[in-house]
Design a protein around this motif. Structure first.
Motif, short mmCIF file in Angstrom:
data_model
loop_
_atom_site.label_atom_id
_atom_site.label_comp_id
_atom_site.label_asym_id
_atom_site.label_seq_id
_atom_site.Cartn_x
_atom_site.Cartn_y
_atom_site.Cartn_z
N GLU A 142 22.91 52.06 50.79
CA GLU A 142 23.60 51.86 52.06
C GLU A 142 25.09 51.62 51.87
O GLU A 142 25.91 52.15 52.62
N SER A 143 25.45 50.82 50.87
CA SER A 143 26.87 50.50 50.65
C SER A 143 27.07 50.02 49.22
O SER A 143 26.11 49.63 48.54
N ILE A 144 28.32 50.06 48.76
CA ILE A 144 28.67 49.63 47.41
C ILE A 144 29.90 48.72 47.52
O ILE A 144 30.91 49.11 48.11
N SER A 145 29.80 47.52 46.96
CA SER A 145 30.92 46.59 46.97
C SER A 145 31.64 46.59 45.63
O SER A 145 31.01 46.77 44.58
N PHE A 146 32.96 46.40 45.69
CA PHE A 146 33.80 46.38 44.49
C PHE A 146 34.58 45.06 44.48
O PHE A 146 35.73 45.02 44.93
N PRO A 147 34.00 43.97 43.99
CA PRO A 147 34.72 42.71 43.93
C PRO A 147 36.04 42.88 43.17
O PRO A 147 36.09 43.53 42.12
N ALA A 148 37.11 42.30 43.70
CA ALA A 148 38.44 42.48 43.11
C ALA A 148 39.14 41.13 42.96
O ALA A 148 38.91 40.21 43.74
N SER A 149 40.00 41.04 41.93
CA SER A 149 40.82 39.84 41.70
C SER A 149 42.28 40.25 41.67
O SER A 149 42.66 41.15 40.92
N GLN A 150 43.09 39.60 42.49
CA GLN A 150 44.52 39.89 42.60
C GLN A 150 45.29 38.74 41.95
O GLN A 150 45.14 37.58 42.35
N VAL A 151 46.12 39.06 40.95
CA VAL A 151 46.84 38.05 40.20
C VAL A 151 48.33 38.10 40.55
O VAL A 151 48.92 39.19 40.60
N TYR A 152 48.92 36.91 40.76
CA TYR A 152 50.34 36.81 41.09
C TYR A 152 51.12 36.25 39.89
O TYR A 152 50.55 35.61 39.00
N ASP A 153 52.43 36.49 39.89
CA ASP A 153 53.24 36.07 38.75
C ASP A 153 53.48 34.56 38.70
O ASP A 153 54.07 34.06 37.73
N ASP A 154 53.03 33.81 39.71
CA ASP A 154 53.11 32.35 39.65
C ASP A 154 51.82 31.74 39.10
O ASP A 154 51.64 30.52 39.10
N GLY A 155 50.89 32.63 38.66
CA GLY A 155 49.64 32.17 38.08
C GLY A 155 48.49 32.06 39.05
O GLY A 155 47.34 31.84 38.64
#
Length: 244
Positions: A127-140
């Motif tokens: 039915e569907s496919i999820s793609f968990p994502a992590s976004q990293v910033y330069d302040d840690g």
């Protein structure tokens, strides 16, 4: 100066922006090009890395990323807990994640977004496919986009990029036909060459033989006419001598 982030003013909608996958729909059994769109949501920091996870229970047999100038991609491929069969393909190892890391001097800054593209397939028939994502910033700081909404529930605060899978259409013979994905993005078909194409190949292969036979016939006629012309010329010479 950011080298790869596409500048775009998001205005008051900045706080509501999140990592998404585009197009948001694909056809089961097809090969699809997916783009993960990453807006920068921080007013004080820039995005310097993105990790996208790929499913292992319904894995893709093929995952390929498009290089992004100014970013280094690291692909993690791992053996599956157990082989998974999809159609005629059995998968025992698959890509489990890709991490894009900004090179020095590159980032996704304020009022900007970045795009990271992959080609995947065949798309599992789910039915569907999820793609968990992590976004990293330069302040840690790190923002995880990994929440999956329940059916008929409101969108969570940090939703995971999700691809809706459309069932493949069936032709009159009951075979599956792989079409274009929603949103106008085409996906590669896995259908074999048609018989019409094979017929054209056979016809093209036979054409030289036919032309060769015609050439031989015309050549034989030409030789015969030349012989007749020589004979008539000889008779004419003899007749002229006899009159003298």
């Amino acid at each position: 100066m950011p080298a790869t982030a596409a500048a775009m003013l998001l205005g008051s909608g900045l706080a509501a922006a999140h990592v998404t996958v585009n197009p948001s729909s694909a056809t089961a059994g097809s090969y699809s090009t997916l783009t993960f769109r990453v807006p920068n949501e921080s007013a004080t920091a820039a995005t310097t890395a993105l990790t996208v996870e790929f499913p292992t229970d319904t894995p893709f047999a093929s995952v390929r990323y498009q290089p992004v100038p100014g970013w280094t991609a690291e692909v993690v491929r791992e053996p599956l807990p157990a082989p998974v069969t999809q159609g005629t393909v059995t998968i025992d190892e698959a890509v489990t994640s890709i991490t894009w890391t900004a090179d020095a001097g590159t980032s996704i800054g304020q009022d900007q977004f970045g795009q990271f593209t992959v080609s995947v397939g065949p798309v599992p028939d789910v039915e569907s496919i999820s793609f968990p994502a992590s976004q990293v910033y330069d302040d840690g700081s790190v923002v995880d986009w990994d929440e999956v909404a329940a059916a008929d529930a409101e969108e969570p605060e940090h939703p995971a990029p999700t691809l809706t899978v459309q069932p493949a259409a069936a032709d009159t013979d009951g075979a599956h036909v792989h079409g274009a994905t929603a949103g106008g993005t085409s996906s590669s078909s896995t259908a074999p060459p048609t018989s019409a194409a094979n017929d054209l190949t056979v016809t093209a292969a036979q054409t030289p033989a036919s032309d060769d036979g015609t050439a031989r016939t015309l050549g034989a006629i030409g030789i015969a006419l030349a012989a007749v012309a020589v004979l008539l010329a000889a008779v004419g010479v003899r007749t002229a001598r006899a009159r003298r």
